[in-house]
Design a protein around this motif. Structure first.
Motif, short mmCIF file in Angstrom:
data_model
loop_
_atom_site.label_atom_id
_atom_site.label_comp_id
_atom_site.label_asym_id
_atom_site.label_seq_id
_atom_site.Cartn_x
_atom_site.Cartn_y
_atom_site.Cartn_z
N SER A 120 -10.59 -9.22 4.80
CA SER A 120 -9.02 -8.74 5.34
C SER A 120 -8.24 -8.31 4.35
O SER A 120 -8.58 -8.61 3.17
N VAL A 121 -7.20 -7.66 5.01
CA VAL A 121 -6.25 -7.13 3.88
C VAL A 121 -5.56 -8.11 3.18
O VAL A 121 -5.38 -7.99 1.82
N LEU A 154 -8.16 1.32 2.09
CA LEU A 154 -8.85 1.48 3.20
C LEU A 154 -8.62 2.66 3.72
O LEU A 154 -9.74 3.19 4.67
N VAL A 170 -3.46 -2.02 -0.58
CA VAL A 170 -4.90 -2.23 0.20
C VAL A 170 -4.88 -1.25 1.30
O VAL A 170 -6.01 -0.71 1.39
N PHE A 171 -3.85 -1.24 1.97
CA PHE A 171 -3.91 -0.48 3.09
C PHE A 171 -4.24 1.08 2.74
O PHE A 171 -5.01 1.62 3.26
N TYR A 195 -4.87 1.88 -5.73
CA TYR A 195 -5.80 2.03 -4.51
C TYR A 195 -7.16 2.48 -4.55
O TYR A 195 -8.23 2.44 -3.94
N SER A 250 -5.72 -8.51 -0.84
CA SER A 250 -4.52 -8.32 -1.42
C SER A 250 -4.27 -9.53 -2.55
O SER A 250 -3.87 -9.51 -3.52
N ARG A 295 -0.10 -5.30 -0.14
CA ARG A 295 -0.81 -5.05 1.06
C ARG A 295 -0.69 -3.46 1.14
O ARG A 295 -1.56 -2.82 1.84
#
Length: 338
Positions: A39-40, A58, A54-55, A15, A44, A51
């Protein structure tokens, strides 16, 4: 897809590698202010990351204020100053000269690569709760003073903040999740111990009077320590929730805790009118030191914690990544009024 790339063979968590890639593109001006990120799902798939990873990347950037999330739309570049190490949510109950010392100390000790945004809740849970809950993903740290009477609601909100991100200042909050930091005043024991330490001076007076206004958020704690001292050492003590000339008597030691010093001013005015000298016919101790109290009527004695030290300790916890719960030193500064 913006040309994002990941450093190979790095030992960093995935991450953080993704977060570094995004900040690198911002530094190189490949991503500009207010530009929407991929976008996520695209991120991904592009990097073969989950995901969740990725979250996490972010959210890490969101906490630092570099990107912002727009519900149901996506993530956007929010700040081009990517060198920011931490972004701090700093909330006070109100702004007073001594709270200004706290704020300035925190800022100066954090250094240049930390951004601090100041909020006020005015001891109102309806302001306190949404400001925190709406910003949970927008800051790396939360530094908060409380002083709200609805303690259960306060604790419920504070426990929504990950404890490693939370530092509570000035007032001890007993039922907050373990792992957060605290630098607090021990109001009850402070006044008891300081009066005990200077008991020979206290004995000059026949009566002790505390003015505990209903709007003083720490007043009940101070009152407990005051009453315990009077009981343990056999002093005549009175507590009033407002000021009246009827309470003004020779031989009394007055202790005022009003943040706006209204009771202190009324006592000084009556002493001048009666031609009584502070520290002789009557005594006066005020809470929280200011430059005015150093020189007013030859100097007003104060019970005061070191707010600059409190700000310094909070900054150290942020920069050093440590969390502890510790009392902040409080002193009785002796001047001619006592």
């Amino acid at each position: 897809m913006v040309k994002l790339s990941i450093e190979k063979n790095s030992k960093k968590p995935k991450y953080l590698l993704l977060a570094d890639s995004i900040t690198s593109q911002i530094e190189q001006k490949q991503l500009v202010l207010d530009e929407r990120l991929p976008s996520v799902n695209k991120l991904s798939a592009h990097f073969n990351f989950s995901r969740e990873t990725v979250f996490k990347a972010l959210n890490h950037l969101s906490e630092k204020g570099i990107v912002r999330a727009v519900d149901k739309i996506g993530y956007f570049v929010n700040d081009l100053s990517v060198e920011t190490e931490y972004k701090v949510f700093f909330m006070l109950d109100k702004f007073t000269p001594f709270k200004e010392d706290l704020y300035n100390s925190l800022i100066s000790n954090l250094g240049e690569n930390v951004k601090v945004r100041l909020y006020f809740h005015h001891q109102n849970i309806e302001i306190f709760a949404p400001l925190i809950l709406d910003n949970l993903k927008n800051y790396t740290h939360f530094v908060i003073t409380t002083y709200i009477k609805d303690s259960k609601s306060v604790q419920k909100v504070l426990n929504k903040i990950p404890p490693e991100k939370l530092i509570i200042l000035d007032k001890y909050e007993p039922n907050v999740n373990n792992g957060c930091g605290m630098v607090f005043q021990d109001f009850e024991n402070d006044i008891f111990n300081l009066l005990k330490e200077h008991i020979e001076l206290v004995k000059k007076y026949q009566r002790l009077v505390l003015f505990n206004r209903k709007n003083a958020p720490h007043g009940d704690f101070v009152q407990k320590g005051f009453e315990r001292f009077c009981s343990d050492y056999n002093f005549k003590g009175n507590v009033y929730d407002n000021f009246s000339p009827d309470y003004f008597e020779k031989g009394s030691l007055y202790i005022t805790i009003d943040a706006y010093d209204r009771d202190m001013v009324e006592i000084i005015k009556l002493a001048r009118k009666s031609k009584w000298k502070l520290g002789k016919e009557i005594g006066l101790i005020s809470y929280n030191d200011t430059s005015t109290k150093e020189i007013l009527d030859g100097g007003i004695s104060v019970i005061s914690t070191d707010f600059k030290k409190m700000g310094e300790e909070a900054a150290k916890m942020i920069l050093e990544g440590r969390r502890e719960r510790k009392g902040n030193e409080t002193k009785l500064i002796l001047r001619s009024s006592f």
